[in-house]
Design a protein around this motif. Structure first.
Motif, PDB file in Angstrom:
ATOM      1  N   THR A 171     -10.513 -24.788  -7.632  1.00 30.67           N
ATOM      2  CA  THR A 171     -10.877 -24.106  -8.880  1.00 30.67           C
ATOM      3  C   THR A 171      -9.718 -23.240  -9.370  1.00 30.67           C
ATOM      4  O   THR A 171      -9.411 -23.226 -10.566  1.00 30.67           O
ATOM      5  N   ASP A 189     -18.456 -17.950 -10.350  1.00 38.21           N
ATOM      6  CA  ASP A 189     -19.274 -18.699 -11.314  1.00 38.21           C
ATOM      7  C   ASP A 189     -18.631 -20.031 -11.673  1.00 38.21           C
ATOM      8  O   ASP A 189     -19.305 -21.064 -11.729  1.00 38.21           O
ATOM      9  N   ILE A 213     -18.973 -22.363  -8.855  1.00 36.48           N
ATOM     10  CA  ILE A 213     -20.383 -22.532  -8.472  1.00 36.48           C
ATOM     11  C   ILE A 213     -20.562 -22.287  -6.965  1.00 36.48           C
ATOM     12  O   ILE A 213     -21.109 -23.104  -6.227  1.00 36.48           O
TER      13      ILE A 213
END
Length: 67
Positions: free
Chosen positions: A29, A49, A52
């Motif tokens: 990410t 966020d 996830i």
């Protein structure tokens, strides 16, 4: 900003691939979020966020990646 991050197959043979799933997810990410300068401009909750994952797992992943 939309961008492109080259993901080399050699990561499959790196020590990062031995880490738990949440660490690898946070790492990928961060790669995807990084701009041209290599900086991922986000907060820890924002990173969690986007990946996830739980905030606790995100914080653990960052500790492991900084070690």
């Amino acid at each position: 900003m939309t961008g492109y991050t080259k993901l080399f197959s050699s990561i499959l043979h790196s020590t990062i691939w031995r880490e738990p799933n949440h660490v690898r997810i946070i790492w990928i990410t961060l790669l995807a979020m990084a701009g041209r300068s290599g900086v991922a401009d986000t907060s820890i909750p924002g990173l969690a966020d986007a990946a996830i994952v739980s905030l606790k797992d995100c914080q653990d992943a960052l500790r492991r990646l900084q070690a």
